[in-house]
Write an enzyme that holds these catalytic residues in place. Structure first.
Site, PDB file in Angstrom:
ATOM      1  CG  ASP A 123      -2.781  -0.448  -2.483  1.00 35.44           C
ATOM      2  OD1 ASP A 123      -2.707   0.723  -2.056  1.00 35.44           O
ATOM      3  OD2 ASP A 123      -3.483  -1.319  -1.929  1.00 35.44           O
ATOM      4  CB  SER A 171      -0.965  -0.048   1.186  1.00 31.68           C
ATOM      5  OG  SER A 171      -1.884   1.007   1.106  1.00 31.68           O
ATOM      6  CG  ASP A 202      -6.205   1.202  -1.213  1.00 28.80           C
ATOM      7  OD1 ASP A 202      -5.341   2.098  -1.133  1.00 28.80           O
ATOM      8  OD2 ASP A 202      -6.337   0.322  -0.332  1.00 28.80           O
ATOM      9  CG  ASP A 238      -2.632   4.137  -1.522  1.00 29.09           C
ATOM     10  OD1 ASP A 238      -3.301   4.098  -2.579  1.00 29.09           O
ATOM     11  OD2 ASP A 238      -2.797   3.328  -0.599  1.00 29.09           O
TER      12      ASP A 238
END
Ligand code: MG
Length: 453
Positions: A241, A96, A243, A239
């Site tokens: 990843d 993440s 999401d 960010d």
């Protein structure tokens, strides 16, 4: 509840190839695969260790008899979307927003929701105390790839907003993907929406050379400067990843995640004539104020995006989110979704016909303070119990013990929560003035200090 030995709030996150080795990842994936027994989708972010870990989890899954479908490099919510629609489970290789040396494995169930506690405990039991189910030679799984999910995810995102209206406005946008998985989606979505797009850090790179993957204000100075220099309508950042989406308004101001959440909540409730909003106990009163005004009902869970997602599914909720700007659109993906957040924010700008700074200024205003204090892990439960006792016996303030101890007063609230990963309590307060918020946060800290001995 039994203490978890490996899993954190969403999966397992460690230093890549140091703690998170191929052997570790493979055995953990085999343990998960032994329970799922079906077709598992895998994918990940742009980290240098992602290909290595994808191979490791692939062999683990195959040896447990699962078929594996590799979806490539793509945002976490795109994998969650694919699992919900086509597969029996999924493993997402990502850390993440953490720095590049880390990586992690996020496990999801057949709905694409982060795996529930009981399943994680079962995976851990198999990992530590027994053996994954290694199938016989004739039952070993097969490997497939599916390169179409990114295109489908983009198309499905666009289906959920008024594309024509957004196209007609020709918004000027700067987007900073931080060299993460959003590089493969965000610029393309913005192009489809007819925007004039300037990209920063939109070349995928596991070293994250342009900025740290965490989209906090100090890391977004290039984005802020570019928005100002170009006179853009909005700046967007993801960010690692992809999401989470963070917005910069047309004046270059960093918009806090809870403001974005409130803005989208308001629009969703207006469009749908009300509905269930799910969030966590650490979210602003603004969410409740807006719900009251627009016929919404707020349900608060313990902290954790997968708990919000699961509650949205169980209650057939309309929309959900967290104070950090992770927004969940349950009719699409049961998890935080950066692409849908971008599309929706642009739609709001166009429909309301106002600049982002003005839309944010119209939202209810509250002030927050976040502090932390050290406390040994083995004292945490006792400290919380004693604080709750004191409040019950000496005050008439309302208590919420969904997660930690939340004390609600007439003019604000404070929540004292034990960290799941560090020997500390986090203390978060909100009130109608900064001074009062500071005071309440300090009061929360003083309660921990009083009882930790
Ligand atoms: Mg993330």
């Amino acid at each position: 509840m039994t203490e978890k030995r490996l899993f954190g709030t969403f999966g397992v996150r460690r230093t890549a190839n140091d703690v998170l080795t191929p052997e570790f990842a493979s055995r953990l994936a085999a343990s998960y695969g032994s329970i799922v027994q079906g077709t598992v989708a895998i994918g990940g972010d742009t980290r240098t260790s992602t290909p290595m870990l994808k191979y490791a989890i692939t062999v683990g899954l195959l040896s447990s008899g699962c078929d594996v479908v590799d979806l490539g490099i793509l945002p976490t919510p795109a994998i969650q979307y694919a699992v919900r629609n086509y597969y029996d489970g999924g493993i997402i290789v990502t850390a993440s927003h953490n720095p590049p040396k880390y990586n992690g494995l996020k496990f999801v169930d057949e709905f694409g929701i982060g795996t529930p506690d009981d399943m994680e405990l079962e995976v851990e039991r198999m990992y530590f105390d027994s053996e994954p189910n290694r199938v016989s030679w004739d039952k070993i799984g097969d490997c497939f790839t599916n390169q179409t999910i990114i295109k489908e995810y983009i198309a499905e995102t666009l289906k959920r907003v008024d594309v024509e209206a957004i196209r007609n406005r020709k918004l000027k946008i700067v987007v900073d993907c931080g060299s993460g998985a959003g590089c493969f989606t965000a610029p393309y979505i913005l192009k489809e929406l007819g925007c004039e797009v300037t990209t920063i850090n939109c070349q995928a790179d596991g070293f994250f050379p342009g900025r740290d993957p965490e989209p906090i204000e100090p890391n977004l100075q290039d984005l802020i400067a570019t928005v100002k220099n170009l006179g853009a309508d909005i700046g967007l950042a993801h960010d690692g990843d992809a999401d989470r989406t963070i917005c910069i308004d047309e004046k270059g101001n960093f918009v806090l995640g809870d403001k974005t959440f409130a803005l989208v909540e308001k629009q969703m409730l207006k469009e749908n004539g009300g509905g269930i909003i799910v969030t966590t106990v650490a979210t602003s009163q603004a969410i409740y104020d807006i719900a009251e005004e627009y016929n919404g009902e707020v349900i608060a869970t313990a902290v954790g995006d997968l708990l919000v997602a699961r509650k949205l599914k169980d209650t057939d909720g309309l929309f959900g989110g967290e104070e950090n700007g992770g927004l969940i659109f349950p009719n699409f993906v049961y998890g935080r979704d950066a692409a849908m957040t971008v599309a929706k924010i642009l739609e709001i700008l166009v429909k309301e016909g106002k600049p982002l700074s003005e839309l944010v200024a119209e939202l209810p205003v509250y002030y927050q303070q976040k502090l932390k204090v050290e406390c040994a892990d083995d004292l945490k439960q006792e400290v919380m119990a004693k604080i709750a006792d004191e409040i019950n016996e000496t005050t008439d303030f309302e208590l919420d013990t969904t997660d930690g101890v939340k004390i609600l007063k007439d003019d604000g609230w404070v929540i004292v929560r034990p960290s799941g990963t560090e020997p500390i309590f986090r203390c978060f307060a909100e009130s109608d003035s900064q001074e009062k918020a500071n005071e309440m946060a300090e009061w929360g800290i003083s309660l921990v200090e009083k009882y930790k001995g």
